[in-house]
Write a protein that holds these residues in place. Sequence first.
Motif, short mmCIF file in Angstrom:
data_model
loop_
_atom_site.label_atom_id
_atom_site.label_comp_id
_atom_site.label_asym_id
_atom_site.label_seq_id
_atom_site.Cartn_x
_atom_site.Cartn_y
_atom_site.Cartn_z
N ARG A 1 0.88 -1.09 0.00
CA ARG A 1 0.00 0.00 0.00
C ARG A 1 0.90 1.12 0.00
N PRO A 2 0.98 1.88 0.88
CA PRO A 2 1.63 3.10 0.82
C PRO A 2 2.95 2.92 0.19
N ALA A 3 3.37 3.79 -0.48
CA ALA A 3 4.69 3.85 -0.90
C ALA A 3 4.82 4.16 -2.32
N ALA A 4 5.25 5.11 -2.67
CA ALA A 4 5.58 5.40 -4.02
C ALA A 4 6.43 6.54 -3.79
N GLY A 5 7.26 6.93 -4.42
CA GLY A 5 8.04 8.05 -4.06
C GLY A 5 9.02 7.67 -3.05
N GLY A 6 8.73 7.14 -2.02
CA GLY A 6 9.65 6.68 -1.05
C GLY A 6 8.81 5.72 -0.35
N GLY B 1 18.98 -15.42 -1.27
CA GLY B 1 20.03 -14.52 -1.73
C GLY B 1 20.65 -13.74 -0.60
N ARG B 2 21.86 -13.24 -0.81
CA ARG B 2 22.55 -12.44 0.20
C ARG B 2 23.37 -11.36 -0.49
N ILE B 3 23.44 -10.20 0.14
CA ILE B 3 24.35 -9.13 -0.26
C ILE B 3 24.87 -8.51 1.03
N GLY B 4 26.15 -8.72 1.33
CA GLY B 4 26.71 -8.18 2.55
C GLY B 4 26.00 -8.75 3.78
N SER B 5 25.54 -7.86 4.65
CA SER B 5 24.85 -8.30 5.86
C SER B 5 23.36 -8.54 5.63
N LEU B 6 22.89 -8.26 4.41
CA LEU B 6 21.48 -8.44 4.09
C LEU B 6 21.21 -9.82 3.48
N GLU B 7 20.11 -10.39 3.89
CA GLU B 7 19.71 -11.71 3.41
C GLU B 7 18.25 -11.66 2.99
N VAL B 8 17.91 -12.27 1.86
CA VAL B 8 16.51 -12.36 1.45
C VAL B 8 16.09 -13.81 1.61
N ARG C 1 16.04 1.94 1.89
CA ARG C 1 15.53 2.08 0.53
C ARG C 1 16.66 2.45 -0.43
N THR C 2 17.43 1.46 -0.76
CA THR C 2 18.58 1.63 -1.63
C THR C 2 18.50 0.64 -2.79
N LYS C 3 19.33 0.89 -3.78
CA LYS C 3 19.38 -0.01 -4.94
C LYS C 3 19.72 -1.43 -4.50
N ARG C 4 20.60 -1.55 -3.51
CA ARG C 4 21.02 -2.87 -3.06
C ARG C 4 19.85 -3.67 -2.49
N THR C 5 19.02 -3.02 -1.69
CA THR C 5 17.88 -3.72 -1.10
C THR C 5 16.88 -4.14 -2.16
N PRO D 1 9.50 5.19 -7.65
CA PRO D 1 10.61 4.30 -8.00
C PRO D 1 10.16 2.88 -8.29
N LEU D 2 9.14 2.43 -7.55
CA LEU D 2 8.67 1.06 -7.77
C LEU D 2 8.19 0.87 -9.20
N ILE D 3 7.36 1.80 -9.65
CA ILE D 3 6.80 1.69 -11.00
C ILE D 3 7.90 1.84 -12.04
N LYS D 4 8.85 2.74 -11.80
CA LYS D 4 9.96 2.88 -12.74
C LYS D 4 10.78 1.59 -12.82
N GLY D 5 10.91 0.92 -11.68
CA GLY D 5 11.62 -0.35 -11.68
C GLY D 5 10.89 -1.40 -12.51
N TYR D 6 9.57 -1.45 -12.38
CA TYR D 6 8.80 -2.39 -13.18
C TYR D 6 8.94 -2.07 -14.67
N LEU D 7 8.93 -0.78 -15.01
CA LEU D 7 9.08 -0.40 -16.41
C LEU D 7 10.41 -0.87 -16.97
N ARG D 8 11.46 -0.75 -16.18
CA ARG D 8 12.78 -1.20 -16.64
C ARG D 8 12.79 -2.70 -16.92
N LEU D 9 12.01 -3.44 -16.16
CA LEU D 9 11.96 -4.88 -16.36
C LEU D 9 11.14 -5.27 -17.58
N GLY D 10 10.33 -4.34 -18.08
CA GLY D 10 9.51 -4.63 -19.25
C GLY D 10 8.03 -4.76 -18.96
N ALA D 11 7.61 -4.35 -17.76
CA ALA D 11 6.21 -4.47 -17.38
C ALA D 11 5.33 -3.51 -18.17
#
Length: 326
Positions: free
Chosen positions: A9-14, A65-72, A190-194, A276-286
Amino acid sequence: MSNDWREGRPAAGGNPLLNRFAPMAAAAMLYPARRAGNGALKLIPGHVPLPDFVADLGGISPVLGRIGSLEVRLATTRKQIKQAQRLRYRVFYEEMSAVPNPAARLARRDMDGFDAICDHLLVIDNGEAGGVEKRKPKVVGTYRLLRQEVAERHAGFYTASEFDIAPLLARHRGKRFLELGRSCVLKEYRTKRTVELLWQGIWNYVRHHRIDAMFGCASLEGVDAEKLALPLSFLYHFAAPPGDWAVQALPSCRVDMNRMAKEAVDPKKALHALPPLIKGYLRLGASFGGEAVVDRQFGTTDVLVLLPVSVISKRYVNHFAGGGEV
């Protein structure tokens, strides 16, 4: 999936990112929900809450997946799902403009009947990897995943509360669909890495379950369609789906996205206005369904994201599978 991160829900922009749902009551934590003909939700009695032990993940590893101290990873206990719900509450209701119902306010968790039947993707910060200052692990990001076969056994898809997706599913019978929803990330993460880590987790999940297409709701902050004319018109004219992927919004909350002539749309300004979320989807081809929906409880205008796996470029596929920067 407001503006930045909204998906849930909330979130677009940040903001968070795709689906969410007006929590139904404390009991909604225990039962999946079914939608009646009038759109009202009904609890399905007899559903057993998730047990506090490792769930049957059908052969898929919880860690994706993992990047540094972050794990998904996928949540495997009820405690982890509650942590995701607390994160959603913090982002959607405390940071953003959503209005909680009494049950959510009391529990300080964003929760609904779908939580019990969905898989929950979590980004966990495990602290300084190997460092002296080892922090207590905490959930900093989440995405809710609902596979078609699970949805059909229970309450259907959350997206059906806003969009008429039945014709879409019928036209693509035989394809495996995955609904993405209620995504959010803690502000300081809220970074590219996350974001990349979340998508690495989604991609591994998609491959394991042989998903053919993803969809879900993404949000623009605000309920005044005229103020959102530029981004809505941009998506309508420049990111429309092929005819057999078109989806209509439910009449009760439908908003026209075609608010400006194509020639009047400045793509550069429109992209700047998109979360940013929608821009990310656009980059993927959505692509995005040709109609939007107003959600007044969350103060957002939602669009339907459509992302067949086949349209994702090999560049991104290689990256999510473990390649380098994109």
